[in-house]
Write an enzyme that holds these catalytic residues in place. Structure first.
Site, PDB file in Angstrom:
ATOM      1  N   ASN A   9       0.849  -1.183   0.000  1.00  0.00           N
ATOM      2  CA  ASN A   9       0.000   0.000   0.000  1.00  0.00           C
ATOM      3  C   ASN A   9       0.894   1.245   0.000  1.00  0.00           C
ATOM      4  OD1 ASN A   9      -1.590   2.237   0.906  1.00  0.00           O
ATOM      5  ND2 ASN A   9      -3.061   0.830   1.827  1.00  0.00           N
ATOM      6  N   ASP A  70      -1.478  -3.969  11.350  1.00  0.00           N
ATOM      7  CA  ASP A  70      -2.821  -4.363  10.976  1.00  0.00           C
ATOM      8  C   ASP A  70      -3.712  -3.312  11.592  1.00  0.00           C
ATOM      9  OD1 ASP A  70      -4.809  -5.857   9.739  1.00  0.00           O
ATOM     10  OD2 ASP A  70      -5.164  -7.085  11.512  1.00  0.00           O
ATOM     11  N   PHE A 153      -7.728   7.043   2.680  1.00  0.00           N
ATOM     12  CA  PHE A 153      -8.195   5.833   2.026  1.00  0.00           C
ATOM     13  C   PHE A 153      -9.055   5.052   3.008  1.00  0.00           C
ATOM     14  CE2 PHE A 153      -4.038   5.147   3.866  1.00  0.00           C
ATOM     15  CZ  PHE A 153      -4.114   3.921   4.493  1.00  0.00           C
ATOM     16  N   GLY A 154      -9.616   3.965   2.563  1.00  0.00           N
ATOM     17  CA  GLY A 154     -10.418   3.120   3.438  1.00  0.00           C
ATOM     18  C   GLY A 154     -11.648   3.843   3.954  1.00  0.00           C
ATOM     19  N   ASP A 156     -11.738   6.493   5.841  1.00  0.00           N
ATOM     20  CA  ASP A 156     -11.494   7.906   6.148  1.00  0.00           C
ATOM     21  C   ASP A 156     -12.665   8.831   5.795  1.00  0.00           C
ATOM     22  OD1 ASP A 156      -8.970   7.667   7.331  1.00  0.00           O
ATOM     23  OD2 ASP A 156      -7.908   7.911   5.425  1.00  0.00           O
ATOM     24  N   HIS A 181      -4.686   6.816  14.319  1.00  0.00           N
ATOM     25  CA  HIS A 181      -4.320   5.563  14.973  1.00  0.00           C
ATOM     26  C   HIS A 181      -2.952   5.085  14.499  1.00  0.00           C
ATOM     27  CE1 HIS A 181      -6.104   4.735  11.134  1.00  0.00           C
ATOM     28  NE2 HIS A 181      -5.942   3.431  11.218  1.00  0.00           N
TER      29      HIS A 181
END
Length: 193
Positions: A9, A70, A153-154, A156, A181
């Site tokens: 990524n 993770d 990304f994800g 967000d 995080h």
């Protein structure tokens, strides 16, 4: 010192490069920068378990110190899910839009006052001598009903951190790194490199 981040990524690699540059002088490599090796599937039921397994594999196959993480989103109304399944919540690994759409549909009837959650990141640093460190970073906030912003990304675009009125996808990279995080976890690890 060369340090491997066990990811393909590019956005995550850039994020760690920014954070490490503040704290240490290392050359950061991603999985695309080293000879390919078999990547084990993420089978642990905790963020920490998956991070350590990926970092151990990185050291085993490259001989380099390795950082792996993770991370995901833990939604209160979903009893902490998607959690470790965040990247494949919709059944298709890495399909951000499908993952967000499914999560939003699952909490569609949940009142705004109960839409809390947290981004969680466990990061592991493993050295070739077997020394291991695992840290955890969390950013609490709330899940909004419609995506906003195009950065990040994800999840967000649907996550508003506590104390803010914008999503992490509406923040600059520097703003997000300061409270995220992953930023919290990677800053803890940077002190150990």
């Amino acid at each position: 010192m060369k340090l491997l981040l066990a990811t393909r990524n590019r956005k995550k690699l850039a994020e760690l490069e920014r954070i490490l540059a503040e704290h240490t002088d290392v050359e950061l490599l991603g999985l695309d920068d080293v000879p390919e090796y078999p990547e084990a599937p993420e089978t642990a039921l905790t963020f920490e378990g998956n991070a350590v397994a990926k970092a151990r594999d990185g050291v085993r196959y490259t001989g380099l110190p390795c950082v792996a993480d993770d991370s995901g989103i833990a939604v209160d109304a979903l009893n902490g899910m998607p959690g470790v399944f965040s990247a494949r919540w919709s059944g298709r690994h890495g399909d951000d839009q499908a993952n967000v759409d499914l999560m939003l549909a699952q909490i569609g009837d949940v009142g705004d006052e109960h839409r809390g959650g947290a981004f969680v990141c466990a990061a592991a640093l493993v050295f070739p001598d077997g020394t291991e460190h695992v840290v955890r970073g969390e950013a609490r906030g709330r899940i909004i009903r419609e995506p906003k912003g195009s950065n990040g990304f994800g999840y967000d675009p649907v996550f508003v951190p506590d104390g803010f009125d914008v999503t992490t996808a509406q923040m600059s990279a520097e703003q997000k790194d300061a409270i995220s995080h992953r930023g919290k976890a990677f800053r803890l690890l940077a002190k150990l490199v």
